[in-house]
Each structure stands twice: as structure tokens, then as C-alpha cells.
Design an enzyme around this catalytic site. Structure first.
Site, mmCIF file in Angstrom:
data_model
loop_
_atom_site.group_PDB
_atom_site.id
_atom_site.type_symbol
_atom_site.label_atom_id
_atom_site.label_comp_id
_atom_site.label_asym_id
_atom_site.label_seq_id
_atom_site.Cartn_x
_atom_site.Cartn_y
_atom_site.Cartn_z
ATOM 1 N N GLY A 1 0.764 -1.162 0.053
ATOM 2 C CA GLY A 1 0.177 0.086 0.101
ATOM 3 C C GLY A 1 0.822 1.080 -0.038
ATOM 4 N N GLN B 1 2.941 9.977 1.578
ATOM 5 C CA GLN B 1 4.439 9.220 1.660
ATOM 6 C C GLN B 1 5.208 9.632 0.279
ATOM 7 O OE1 GLN B 1 2.534 5.343 2.363
ATOM 8 N NE2 GLN B 1 4.318 5.141 3.389
ATOM 9 N N CYS C 1 5.519 -0.287 7.477
ATOM 10 C CA CYS C 1 5.473 0.951 6.640
ATOM 11 C C CYS C 1 6.670 1.510 5.879
ATOM 12 C CB CYS C 1 4.928 2.325 7.569
ATOM 13 S SG CYS C 1 4.436 3.731 6.539
ATOM 14 N N LEU C 2 6.215 1.703 4.585
ATOM 15 C CA LEU C 2 7.362 2.118 3.685
ATOM 16 C C LEU C 2 8.110 3.281 4.007
ATOM 17 C CD1 LEU C 2 5.903 1.445 0.035
ATOM 18 C CD2 LEU C 2 7.553 -0.057 1.485
ATOM 19 N N HIS D 1 -4.502 1.088 7.563
ATOM 20 C CA HIS D 1 -3.232 1.741 7.556
ATOM 21 C C HIS D 1 -3.175 2.819 6.464
ATOM 22 C CE1 HIS D 1 1.213 1.503 8.124
ATOM 23 N NE2 HIS D 1 0.939 2.285 7.024
ATOM 24 N N GLU D 2 -3.651 2.787 5.325
ATOM 25 C CA GLU D 2 -3.657 3.597 4.159
ATOM 26 C C GLU D 2 -4.526 4.773 4.630
ATOM 27 O OE1 GLU D 2 -0.949 3.544 2.656
ATOM 28 O OE2 GLU D 2 -0.553 1.497 2.890
ATOM 29 N N HIS E 1 -3.001 7.223 6.976
ATOM 30 C CA HIS E 1 -2.027 7.862 6.452
ATOM 31 C C HIS E 1 -2.697 9.214 6.110
ATOM 32 C CE1 HIS E 1 1.909 6.342 6.398
ATOM 33 N NE2 HIS E 1 1.504 5.157 5.971
HETATM 34 CO CO CO Z 1 2.248 3.228 5.820
#
Ligand code: CO
Length: 157
Positions: A46, A51, A90-91, A132-133, A136
Site C-alpha cells: 500500500g 508518502q 510502513c514504507l 493503515h493507508e 495516513h
Molecule cells: Co504506511
């Protein structure tokens, strides 16, 4: 198509409320395509627009199952049930993994790349990834929900 730089913590854009998308134009389609390339290149499931440095309510999720790539624009969770506890990363936090409690089932209302409103239901890991997304897009990071962090090697890759 392009792979974009991923913003890592700490960067204030990651903790800001994102603006709603109001114009569904060519630049949005290009952005979604670039987000997809970026997510795949980073081996993620995701990616949210903040991000990649864009404070707008746009996220994509693809957990590699038959659901394919889910494009979430202005998403809202309209129903949730149950609880699941599991590992999350998380990236924007390379190498960091923690245990997070999420709703097991969610129903989400969102718009697609053409601006059409749709409803998606999800449970298990897909539900976790979507939650999660969506977090963000409201400046909420998974680290604020972690109940314990995993040691290196504790999670099987
Ligand atoms: Co994330």
C-alpha cells in the site's frame, strides 16, 4: 510512469491531515500510475499520497490477491466490526515492524480515478492494509498504534 521518492519519518507531511480530491483529471491518473510503480518497486502492499510528498486523500492498496489494485480517493470507513491483532510495517519506516490492533471487517466508501463513488468491504489482511493507508490520509502513523515492536528476525518474511 515513474518511481517516486518515498518520504520517510520524520517528515511533517506524514502527520498532516490531507486535503480532499476535487478534480479528477489527467494529473490524478498519472499520479495513481506513478504511485503504483513506486509501491511495486518498494515491494509494498500500500502507499498513500503523503508518502510521496502530496498531502491529498489518495491511497492505493494491492496485497497481491484477487482483489487487484484498489484505488482509494477520499475514502471513509462507514462500518467496522471485530478485532485483529498482527504485525504491520510502513514504507516510511524502513525495517520497523510492530503489532497493531485493527478492526477485522470494514466497509469503506471511496471514489475511483474517474470520481465515481464505490463501496468496498474487506476483512483480514486486506482490511488491515486499507485501514493503515486511510490513517495516513489523516496524518496518523502506525507507530501511534503499535502495542509492541518486533525484534529483528522475529517476523517471518
Ligand atoms: Co504506511
Amino acid at each position: 510512469m515513474a518511481v517516486l521518492n518515498i518520504v520517510e519519518y520524520p517528515n511533517s507531511i506524514l502527520e498532516q491531515q490531507c486535503e480532499k480530491v476535487t478534480s479528477f483529471d489527467r494529473s490524478l491518473i498519472k499520479l495513481l500510475n506513478n504511485m503504483y510503480d513506486t509501491m511495486i518497486s518498494a515491494d509494498g502492499v500500500g502507499l498513500a499520497a503523503p508518502q510521496i510528498g502530496i498531502s491529498k486523500q489518495i491511497a492505493i492498496v494491492d496485497i497481491g490477491d484477487q482483489s487487484g489494485t484498489i484505488e482509494l480517493i477520499n475514502p471513509v470507513i462507514i462500518e467496522k466490526r471485530g478485532e485483529q491483532v498482527g504485525p504491520e510495517g510502513c514504507l516510511s519506516f524502513p525495517g520497523l515492524f510492530g503489532e497493531v490492533s485493527r478492526a477485522d471487517y470494514i466497509k469503506v466508501r471511496a471514489q475511483n480515478r474517474n470520481g465515481k463513488t464505490y463501496i468496498i468491504e474487506a476483512d483480514d489482511f486486506l482490511s488491515r492494509a486499507i485501514q493503515h493507508e486511510i490513517d495516513h490520509l489523516h496524518g496518523t502513523l502506525f507507530t501511534s498504534k503499535v502495542t509492541r515492536y518486533y525484534e529483528e528476525g522475529e517476523i517471518e518474511g
